[in-house]
Enzyme design. Structure first.
Site, PDB file in Angstrom:
ATOM      1  N   LEU A 233       6.998  -5.150  68.486  1.00 55.29           N
ATOM      2  CA  LEU A 233       7.604  -5.486  69.768  1.00 55.29           C
ATOM      3  C   LEU A 233       9.102  -5.751  69.601  1.00 55.29           C
ATOM      4  O   LEU A 233       9.497  -6.443  68.656  1.00 55.29           O
ATOM      5  CB  LEU A 233       6.928  -6.732  70.347  1.00 55.29           C
ATOM      6  CG  LEU A 233       7.343  -7.120  71.760  1.00 55.29           C
ATOM      7  CD1 LEU A 233       6.735  -6.155  72.766  1.00 55.29           C
ATOM      8  CD2 LEU A 233       6.914  -8.551  72.071  1.00 55.29           C
TER       9      LEU A 233
ATOM     10  N   LYS B 187       4.802  -4.309  75.669  1.00 51.17           N
ATOM     11  CA  LYS B 187       4.240  -5.659  75.751  1.00 51.17           C
ATOM     12  C   LYS B 187       3.035  -5.628  76.696  1.00 51.17           C
ATOM     13  O   LYS B 187       3.055  -6.119  77.827  1.00 51.17           O
ATOM     14  CB  LYS B 187       5.301  -6.661  76.215  1.00 51.17           C
ATOM     15  CG  LYS B 187       4.942  -8.121  75.903  1.00 51.17           C
ATOM     16  CD  LYS B 187       6.127  -9.027  76.140  1.00 51.17           C
ATOM     17  CE  LYS B 187       5.804 -10.492  75.895  1.00 51.17           C
ATOM     18  NZ  LYS B 187       5.519 -10.792  74.485  1.00 51.17           N
TER      19      LYS B 187
ATOM     20  N   GLU C 130       5.107  -6.833  61.875  1.00 46.42           N
ATOM     21  CA  GLU C 130       5.426  -8.086  62.552  1.00 46.42           C
ATOM     22  C   GLU C 130       4.266  -9.040  62.309  1.00 46.42           C
ATOM     23  O   GLU C 130       3.404  -8.762  61.473  1.00 46.42           O
ATOM     24  CB  GLU C 130       5.654  -7.861  64.049  1.00 46.42           C
ATOM     25  CG  GLU C 130       4.488  -7.226  64.782  1.00 46.42           C
ATOM     26  CD  GLU C 130       4.774  -6.953  66.247  1.00 46.42           C
ATOM     27  OE1 GLU C 130       5.802  -7.403  66.765  1.00 46.42           O
ATOM     28  OE2 GLU C 130       3.933  -6.285  66.899  1.00 46.42           O
TER      29      GLU C 130
ATOM     30  N   TYR D 190       3.394  -7.725  80.460  1.00 43.24           N
ATOM     31  CA  TYR D 190       3.725  -9.119  80.753  1.00 43.24           C
ATOM     32  C   TYR D 190       5.011  -9.518  80.046  1.00 43.24           C
ATOM     33  O   TYR D 190       5.493  -8.826  79.146  1.00 43.24           O
ATOM     34  CB  TYR D 190       2.579 -10.046  80.341  1.00 43.24           C
ATOM     35  CG  TYR D 190       2.437 -10.275  78.852  1.00 43.24           C
ATOM     36  CD1 TYR D 190       2.899 -11.454  78.263  1.00 43.24           C
ATOM     37  CD2 TYR D 190       1.846  -9.325  78.027  1.00 43.24           C
ATOM     38  CE1 TYR D 190       2.767 -11.679  76.897  1.00 43.24           C
ATOM     39  CE2 TYR D 190       1.708  -9.538  76.664  1.00 43.24           C
ATOM     40  CZ  TYR D 190       2.175 -10.710  76.103  1.00 43.24           C
ATOM     41  OH  TYR D 190       2.059 -10.936  74.744  1.00 43.24           O
TER      42      TYR D 190
END
Length: 285
Positions: free
Chosen positions: A206, A149, A182, A32
């Site tokens: 990401l 993702k 992250e 996505y």
């Protein structure tokens, strides 16, 4: 938000139907994107498209839509849903099969779904009025392909829920070597002695579009040293400033980590500079 896009057609959200045999539903087999927009202008559109195409190639889903086709979908959803501060969510799964089998099936058509949702307005670059985030930290327990993702977000969701249950905005993650990766839904930057640093891109995090845009903007426009390097959690805890970046939230200052203030407990001067530059140049990409 009432109008959505599904497999080539725009329709009311109440009419959008997807098969329970869709592999996105059964396996989380899809990817996505979220493209932010303000007053009908998308932010980082081509970078989002580049990442979408790379992710689709990585999991071997073939989609024939061009960048122009995707832009038409995004612009139509913006217009149909009010052209305010909107995120355009694009979801591509492998599609629906007649049986549940782990291997990629051949000759099925991908399911393409998109809709618009409200996102916050870009904050004013004023450290005295912006609301700083409170966050906690936790060991990163997700899979080892976080550069994709994926729509299979349970690991991220569980980390985010941990923060919600502890009454904070986000959870910052670190690996088994105590190195920053992250956050559950954001990339992370730290500032120490006016040097801005963020972890290098690899399979642990990401490649955030806002992250990449901010690095490029700061390198071009600010008299600051920008580092992409391994960061241990001791550095995070002693940082003068911590920022989170994401498509829907932009650049967010953090004022508290694990119940302790970040720096002097106030939003910092470097965040204010970074936010001003990001606001000025976000439509350049």
């Amino acid at each position: 938000m009432t109008t959505v896009y599904l497999d080539g057609k725009f329709m009311p959200m109440s009419e959008a139907k997807i098969s329970p045999m869709d592999r996105g539903f059964l396996f989380g087999d899809g990817v996505y994107e979220v493209i932010p927009s303000h007053s009908g202008k998308p932010v980082g559109f081509l970078q989002h498209m580049d990442r979408l195409k790379k992710n689709l190639a990585e999991i071997e889903i073939k989609v024939t839509m061009s960048d122009a086709d995707w832009r038409l979908v995004a612009e139509s959803l913006m217009a149909e849903n009010g052209n305010g501060c909107l995120g355009i969510y694009i979801h591509v799964s492998r599609g629906a099969d007649i049986t549940r089998f782990h291997a990629y099936p051949e000759h099925i058509k991908p399911t393409i779904f998109a809709f618009a949702f409200d996102i916050p307005e870009t904050p004013e670059p004023d450290k005295n009025t912006v609301k700083g985030y409170k966050v906690v930290s936790a060991e990163d327990m997700r899979w080892k392909r976080c550069h994709i993702k994926s729509t299979s977000l349970l690991g991220n969701v569980m980390h985010f829920q941990n923060g919600q249950e502890r009454g904070v905005h986000e959870t910052i993650l670190y690996n088994r070597l105590n190195e920053l990766t992250e956050a559950s839904s954001c990339n992370v930057f730290i500032v120490k002695n006016e040097v801005v640093a963020t972890p290098p891109l690899d399979n642990q995090l990401l490649p955030g579009v806002t992250r990449n845009m901010l690095i490029d903007i700061l390198r071009k426009e600010a008299v600051l040293e920008i580092q992409e390097r391994i960061i241990n959690m001791a550095e995070v805890r002693s940082a003068d400033e911590i920022w989170l970046t994401s498509s829907s939230r932009g650049v967010v200052p953090v004022v508290e980590l694990d119940g302790k203030q970040v720096g002097n407990g106030n939003v910092g001067d470097i965040w204010q500079l970074a936010q001003a530059l990001f606001s000025a140049h976000k439509f350049d990409y």
